[in-house]
Scaffold this motif. Structure first.
Motif, PDB file in Angstrom:
ATOM      1  N   SER A 181       0.830  -1.207   0.000  1.00  0.00           N
ATOM      2  CA  SER A 181       0.000   0.000   0.000  1.00  0.00           C
ATOM      3  C   SER A 181       0.862   1.254   0.000  1.00  0.00           C
ATOM      4  CB  SER A 181      -0.927   0.005   1.216  1.00  0.00           C
ATOM      5  OG  SER A 181      -0.207   0.180   2.425  1.00  0.00           O
ATOM      6  N   THR A 184       2.065   2.055  -4.332  1.00  0.00           N
ATOM      7  CA  THR A 184       1.046   1.870  -5.378  1.00  0.00           C
ATOM      8  C   THR A 184       1.422   2.528  -6.697  1.00  0.00           C
ATOM      9  OG1 THR A 184      -0.169   3.785  -4.509  1.00  0.00           O
ATOM     10  CG2 THR A 184      -0.866   1.598  -3.761  1.00  0.00           C
ATOM     11  N   GLU A 191      -3.807  -1.001  -8.472  1.00  0.00           N
ATOM     12  CA  GLU A 191      -4.336  -0.230  -7.345  1.00  0.00           C
ATOM     13  C   GLU A 191      -5.666  -0.790  -6.844  1.00  0.00           C
ATOM     14  OE1 GLU A 191      -4.218   4.043  -7.463  1.00  0.00           O
ATOM     15  OE2 GLU A 191      -2.713   3.989  -9.052  1.00  0.00           O
ATOM     16  N   GLU A 192      -6.484  -1.338  -7.744  1.00  0.00           N
ATOM     17  CA  GLU A 192      -7.760  -1.902  -7.319  1.00  0.00           C
ATOM     18  C   GLU A 192      -7.548  -3.121  -6.427  1.00  0.00           C
ATOM     19  OE1 GLU A 192     -10.307  -2.628 -10.613  1.00  0.00           O
ATOM     20  OE2 GLU A 192     -10.409  -0.522 -11.212  1.00  0.00           O
ATOM     21  N   VAL A 194      -4.842  -3.643  -4.557  1.00  0.00           N
ATOM     22  CA  VAL A 194      -4.305  -3.124  -3.292  1.00  0.00           C
ATOM     23  C   VAL A 194      -5.447  -2.641  -2.401  1.00  0.00           C
ATOM     24  CG1 VAL A 194      -2.851  -1.376  -2.215  1.00  0.00           C
ATOM     25  CG2 VAL A 194      -2.104  -2.489  -4.333  1.00  0.00           C
ATOM     26  N   THR A 195      -6.400  -1.928  -2.986  1.00  0.00           N
ATOM     27  CA  THR A 195      -7.546  -1.430  -2.225  1.00  0.00           C
ATOM     28  C   THR A 195      -8.385  -2.575  -1.687  1.00  0.00           C
ATOM     29  OG1 THR A 195      -7.626   0.605  -3.532  1.00  0.00           O
ATOM     30  CG2 THR A 195      -9.622  -0.009  -2.327  1.00  0.00           C
ATOM     31  N   ALA A 196      -8.616  -3.585  -2.523  1.00  0.00           N
ATOM     32  CA  ALA A 196      -9.436  -4.730  -2.118  1.00  0.00           C
ATOM     33  C   ALA A 196      -8.780  -5.521  -0.991  1.00  0.00           C
ATOM     34  CB  ALA A 196      -9.704  -5.634  -3.312  1.00  0.00           C
ATOM     35  N   GLY A 198      -7.160  -4.311   1.525  1.00  0.00           N
ATOM     36  CA  GLY A 198      -7.309  -3.627   2.800  1.00  0.00           C
ATOM     37  C   GLY A 198      -6.055  -3.743   3.638  1.00  0.00           C
TER      38      GLY A 198
END
Length: 267
Positions: A181, A184, A191-192, A194-196, A198
């Protein structure tokens, strides 16, 4: 629809705008021999392992979730090349690209397939041809940028700086945890995803390999299931430090001028 939304645009875009020239003032100088010594501290060894990449003379590879790529950066000739394959035409979308940058000229060959590109104007245009890119038309396209501070399309320096735990497991081999994180901007990361992930993104397992001169040759990150993305490994490789050859200009009979639709795909 545009290529950038599929994240592969970041990978492709790094080579399309003349950026090597900005860092080419010492191109005629011979590369300094790498130090044979590697720092004893594992974290310091990893941080030092990317210094040779900054000199801009290497080949690289990338394998990720449904993505394979590779190429070269050759500062002495002010050239670079990158090839990438992404997706599956039988599963809605596929992208194959070959990008070449030599001095102030850039070319891209694209094969875009699958249902998601079927309705996109110009997606199938000039298949099999290298499209010569007009600098005046790409200079304001935000995704077609090359950071003049780095010559590494995969930004491994940012990745190793995001390592939170590391142990040496053998001669030139390391393992530990990495906080993706915090990196990125690296084109190796989605990035999607990485976001998923958490909080999981802050402590993913990784392995690294260094050559006898302490230079990074492989970085592999294990990514667990993230939303709809299956568990997979991201593997980055580097080779041919200081010994690579420059990119080759496409054959004249394979070159056409890029149409307006090509520039639109990257917006």
């Amino acid at each position: 629809m545009n290529i950038r939304r599929w994240s592969v645009g970041v990978l492709a875009a790094t080579l399309l705008v003349p950026g090597l020239a900005a860092c080419n003032s010492d191109a005629a100088e011979p590369a300094a021999a790498p130090s044979p010594s590697t720092p004893a501290d594992p974290k310091e060894a990893l941080l030092a392992s990317t210094k040779e990449i900054a000199k801009g003379n290497f080949t690289f590879t990338l394998v990720g979730d449904g993505t394979t790529g590779g190429g070269l950066v050759h500062k002495p000739s002010n050239s670079a090349q990158f090839t990438v394959k992404f997706g599956d035409a039988s599963e809605d979308m596929s992208i194959e690209m070959d990008l070449i940058y030599i001095d102030s000229e850039s070319w891209v060959k694209m094969d875009l397939g699958g249902a998601m590109f079927a309705a996109v104007p110009g997606a199938a245009k000039n298949k099999g041809k290298y499209q010569h890119l007009d600098k005046t038309k790409i200079k304001d396209v935000k995704d077609l940028q090359l950071d003049p501070e780095t010559l590494d399309p995969l930004d491994s320096d940012a990745l190793v700086k995001s390592v939170t735990e590391v142990q040496k497991t053998g001669e030139g081999t390391y393992t530990g945890k990495i906080d993706i994180s915090a990196a990125t901007e690296s084109a190796a990361l989605d990035e999607e995803v990485v976001t998923a992930l958490g909080a999981q993104a802050k402590a993913l397992p990784f392995t690294a390999k260094l050559d006898p001169q302490g230079r990074l040759t492989e970085l592999a990150i294990s990514v667990p299931v993230a939303g709809e993305t299956a568990a997979h490994d991201i593997k980055i490789g580097y080779a041919d430090y200081g010994t690579g050859a420059g990119a080759q200009k496409p054959p004249a009979d394979k070159v056409v001028e890029a149409p307006a639709e090509t520039y639109e795909l990257f917006k």
